[in-house]
Design a protein around this motif. Structure first.
Motif, PDB file in Angstrom:
ATOM      1  N   ILE A 113       0.703  -1.323   0.155  1.00 30.82           N
ATOM      2  CA  ILE A 113      -0.072  -0.085   0.167  1.00 30.82           C
ATOM      3  C   ILE A 113       0.786   1.101  -0.044  1.00 30.82           C
ATOM      4  O   ILE A 113       0.576   2.453  -0.642  1.00 30.82           O
ATOM      5  N   ASP A 114       1.774   1.264   0.760  1.00 29.64           N
ATOM      6  CA  ASP A 114       2.606   2.554   0.936  1.00 29.64           C
ATOM      7  C   ASP A 114       3.538   2.703  -0.563  1.00 29.64           C
ATOM      8  O   ASP A 114       3.703   3.923  -0.955  1.00 29.64           O
ATOM      9  N   LEU A 115       3.850   1.598  -1.028  1.00 30.14           N
ATOM     10  CA  LEU A 115       4.679   1.762  -2.416  1.00 30.14           C
ATOM     11  C   LEU A 115       3.596   2.256  -3.442  1.00 30.14           C
ATOM     12  O   LEU A 115       3.898   2.825  -4.391  1.00 30.14           O
ATOM     13  N   THR A 116       2.381   1.728  -3.310  1.00 35.83           N
ATOM     14  CA  THR A 116       1.357   2.036  -4.519  1.00 35.83           C
ATOM     15  C   THR A 116       1.197   3.535  -4.337  1.00 35.83           C
ATOM     16  O   THR A 116       1.043   4.377  -5.368  1.00 35.83           O
ATOM     17  N   VAL A 117       0.740   4.108  -3.125  1.00 38.68           N
ATOM     18  CA  VAL A 117       0.590   5.654  -2.880  1.00 38.68           C
ATOM     19  C   VAL A 117       1.929   6.268  -3.313  1.00 38.68           C
ATOM     20  O   VAL A 117       1.430   7.442  -4.062  1.00 38.68           O
ATOM     21  N   ALA A 118       3.292   5.752  -3.056  1.00 40.27           N
ATOM     22  CA  ALA A 118       4.437   6.670  -3.518  1.00 40.27           C
ATOM     23  C   ALA A 118       4.399   6.502  -4.905  1.00 40.27           C
ATOM     24  O   ALA A 118       4.688   7.546  -5.568  1.00 40.27           O
ATOM     25  N   VAL A 119       4.216   5.465  -5.831  1.00 40.48           N
ATOM     26  CA  VAL A 119       4.195   5.413  -7.166  1.00 40.48           C
ATOM     27  C   VAL A 119       3.089   6.312  -7.784  1.00 40.48           C
ATOM     28  O   VAL A 119       3.235   7.320  -8.676  1.00 40.48           O
ATOM     29  N   MET A 120       2.002   6.393  -7.048  1.00 45.15           N
ATOM     30  CA  MET A 120       1.059   7.067  -7.685  1.00 45.15           C
ATOM     31  C   MET A 120       1.076   8.540  -7.664  1.00 45.15           C
ATOM     32  O   MET A 120       0.556   9.511  -8.224  1.00 45.15           O
ATOM     33  N   THR A 121       1.937   9.020  -6.378  1.00 45.84           N
ATOM     34  CA  THR A 121       2.165  10.470  -6.302  1.00 45.84           C
ATOM     35  C   THR A 121       3.374  10.859  -6.556  1.00 45.84           C
ATOM     36  O   THR A 121       3.600  12.280  -6.553  1.00 45.84           O
ATOM     37  N   SER A 122       4.229  10.176  -6.618  1.00 43.31           N
ATOM     38  CA  SER A 122       5.690  10.736  -6.800  1.00 43.31           C
ATOM     39  C   SER A 122       5.986  11.330  -7.992  1.00 43.31           C
ATOM     40  O   SER A 122       5.224  10.876  -9.263  1.00 43.31           O
ATOM     41  N   SER A 123       6.963  12.046  -8.272  1.00 42.24           N
ATOM     42  CA  SER A 123       7.444  12.701  -9.596  1.00 42.24           C
ATOM     43  C   SER A 123       7.830  11.469 -10.536  1.00 42.24           C
ATOM     44  O   SER A 123       8.609  10.665  -9.731  1.00 42.24           O
ATOM     45  N   ARG A 124       7.867  11.586 -11.921  1.00 41.04           N
ATOM     46  CA  ARG A 124       8.655  10.614 -12.742  1.00 41.04           C
ATOM     47  C   ARG A 124       9.956  10.496 -12.469  1.00 41.04           C
ATOM     48  O   ARG A 124      10.684   9.582 -13.124  1.00 41.04           O
ATOM     49  N   SER A 125      10.612  11.631 -12.348  1.00 41.08           N
ATOM     50  CA  SER A 125      12.015  12.058 -12.065  1.00 41.08           C
ATOM     51  C   SER A 125      12.601  10.974 -11.091  1.00 41.08           C
ATOM     52  O   SER A 125      13.843  10.846 -11.141  1.00 41.08           O
ATOM     53  N   ALA A 126      11.718  10.471 -10.401  1.00 37.52           N
ATOM     54  CA  ALA A 126      12.354   9.472  -9.168  1.00 37.52           C
ATOM     55  C   ALA A 126      12.791   8.202  -9.927  1.00 37.52           C
ATOM     56  O   ALA A 126      13.926   7.733  -9.356  1.00 37.52           O
ATOM     57  N   MET A 127      12.834   7.897 -10.970  1.00 38.63           N
ATOM     58  CA  MET A 127      13.363   6.878 -11.705  1.00 38.63           C
ATOM     59  C   MET A 127      14.409   7.117 -12.882  1.00 38.63           C
ATOM     60  O   MET A 127      15.136   6.559 -13.634  1.00 38.63           O
ATOM     61  N   ASN A 128      14.872   8.536 -12.417  1.00 41.11           N
ATOM     62  CA  ASN A 128      15.921   9.107 -13.260  1.00 41.11           C
ATOM     63  C   ASN A 128      17.310   7.984 -13.319  1.00 41.11           C
ATOM     64  O   ASN A 128      18.075   7.971 -14.074  1.00 41.11           O
ATOM     65  N   PRO A 129      17.588   7.893 -11.880  1.00 35.15           N
ATOM     66  CA  PRO A 129      18.722   7.011 -11.720  1.00 35.15           C
ATOM     67  C   PRO A 129      18.913   5.879 -12.270  1.00 35.15           C
ATOM     68  O   PRO A 129      19.919   5.200 -12.887  1.00 35.15           O
ATOM     69  N   VAL A 130      17.595   5.049 -12.752  1.00 40.60           N
ATOM     70  CA  VAL A 130      17.555   3.831 -13.493  1.00 40.60           C
ATOM     71  C   VAL A 130      18.052   4.062 -14.871  1.00 40.60           C
ATOM     72  O   VAL A 130      18.762   3.195 -15.390  1.00 40.60           O
ATOM     73  N   THR A 131      17.362   5.164 -15.495  1.00 41.34           N
ATOM     74  CA  THR A 131      17.632   5.504 -16.890  1.00 41.34           C
ATOM     75  C   THR A 131      19.187   5.945 -16.938  1.00 41.34           C
ATOM     76  O   THR A 131      19.619   5.494 -18.046  1.00 41.34           O
ATOM     77  N   ASP A 132      19.517   6.429 -16.031  1.00 38.78           N
ATOM     78  CA  ASP A 132      21.018   7.083 -16.393  1.00 38.78           C
ATOM     79  C   ASP A 132      21.923   5.973 -16.139  1.00 38.78           C
ATOM     80  O   ASP A 132      22.921   5.705 -17.108  1.00 38.78           O
ATOM     81  N   LEU A 133      21.727   5.024 -15.277  1.00 39.65           N
ATOM     82  CA  LEU A 133      22.650   3.920 -15.005  1.00 39.65           C
ATOM     83  C   LEU A 133      22.545   3.024 -16.433  1.00 39.65           C
ATOM     84  O   LEU A 133      23.616   2.616 -16.903  1.00 39.65           O
ATOM     85  N   LEU A 134      21.387   2.610 -16.949  1.00 36.63           N
ATOM     86  CA  LEU A 134      21.293   1.867 -17.928  1.00 36.63           C
ATOM     87  C   LEU A 134      21.851   2.611 -19.297  1.00 36.63           C
ATOM     88  O   LEU A 134      22.348   2.062 -20.338  1.00 36.63           O
ATOM     89  N   SER A 135      21.797   3.958 -19.247  1.00 38.29           N
ATOM     90  CA  SER A 135      22.455   4.796 -20.393  1.00 38.29           C
ATOM     91  C   SER A 135      24.005   4.421 -20.546  1.00 38.29           C
ATOM     92  O   SER A 135      24.761   4.431 -21.448  1.00 38.29           O
ATOM     93  N   ILE A 136      24.519   4.663 -19.143  1.00 34.38           N
ATOM     94  CA  ILE A 136      26.109   4.622 -18.947  1.00 34.38           C
ATOM     95  C   ILE A 136      26.481   2.921 -19.281  1.00 34.38           C
ATOM     96  O   ILE A 136      27.478   2.856 -19.877  1.00 34.38           O
TER      97      ILE A 136
END
Length: 210
Positions: A113-136
């Motif tokens: 439930i906590d993770l669902t709330v966080a996913v639905m309310t957090s900024s999309r930029s929270a996933m930038n580290p994942v995309t940056d790591l895959l780019s490297i």
């Protein structure tokens, strides 16, 4: 003396012509007045006076808008379905994926439930580290260090923390940017398929569904 009877003329019997004309004029005036009175507007409240409109377009429009506002308040069915679906996804996801997702969203623990709330309310930029790591990881080995060095310090630190979470690198990030960038690029370029699959799962869990 002989008695002479008075004589009566036609004028004496019917009145003078002037008097007769006056009588006719008066009658015509009364008749005209009565006709005019019959043509006057009906009294207020009688007939279709047009003064009161109990069902005017303006009133109906306002009522319609108020009704729509009441109907549209609160989340719609599609939103509720997305939230419910995301809760099921987080409830059945791999524990390691949930741990990485929680660290990216700054959530303590892996409660669905906590993770669902966080996913639905957090900024999309929270996933930038994942995309940056895959780019490297996908960059040319000669360019990976330059790509990493071009990141601002907070952004590089976020990628470093994610790489550490995946056991790709150990220890704290060096103080010098050049050394940190080279160390991070070298470590990330060694990523294996299991770690890639894990990150793909994290990105899937982070999608809101809209």
């Amino acid at each position: 003396m002989a008695f002479t009877a008075p004589t009566f003329t036609a004028d004496d019997a019917t009145g003078s012509p002037d008097e007769a004309d006056s009588a006719v004029s008066a009658a015509e005036h009364d008749e005209s007045t009565m006709e005019h009175a019959g043509q006057q507007d009906p009294a207020p409240g009688g007939g279709d006076d047009g003064d009161v409109d109990h069902d005017s377009p303006a009133t109906g429009s306002a009522s319609g808008k108020a009704g729509k506002a009441r109907k549209s308040s609160g989340p719609d069915r599609a939103t509720i379905r997305r939230i419910a679906t995301k809760t099921v996804e987080t409830s059945t996801a791999d524990s390691t994926e949930l741990e990485v997702l929680a660290s990216l969203l700054s959530v303590s623990g892996t409660d669905p439930i906590d993770l669902t709330v966080a996913v639905m309310t957090s900024s999309r930029s929270a996933m930038n580290p994942v995309t940056d790591l895959l780019s490297i990881a996908d960059a040319d080995p000669m360019e990976a260090g330059v790509l990493t060095l071009g990141m601002e310090r907070p952004r590089m630190r976020a990628v470093w923390n994610l790489a550490a979470k995946l056991d790709l690198i150990k220890g704290q990030i060096p103080g010098a940017d050049s050394k940190a960038a080279l160390s991070l690029a070298k470590a990330v370029q060694q990523i294996g398929q299991p770690s890639r699959d894990l990150l793909d799962g994290v990105l899937t869990l982070a999608k809101r569904g809209w």
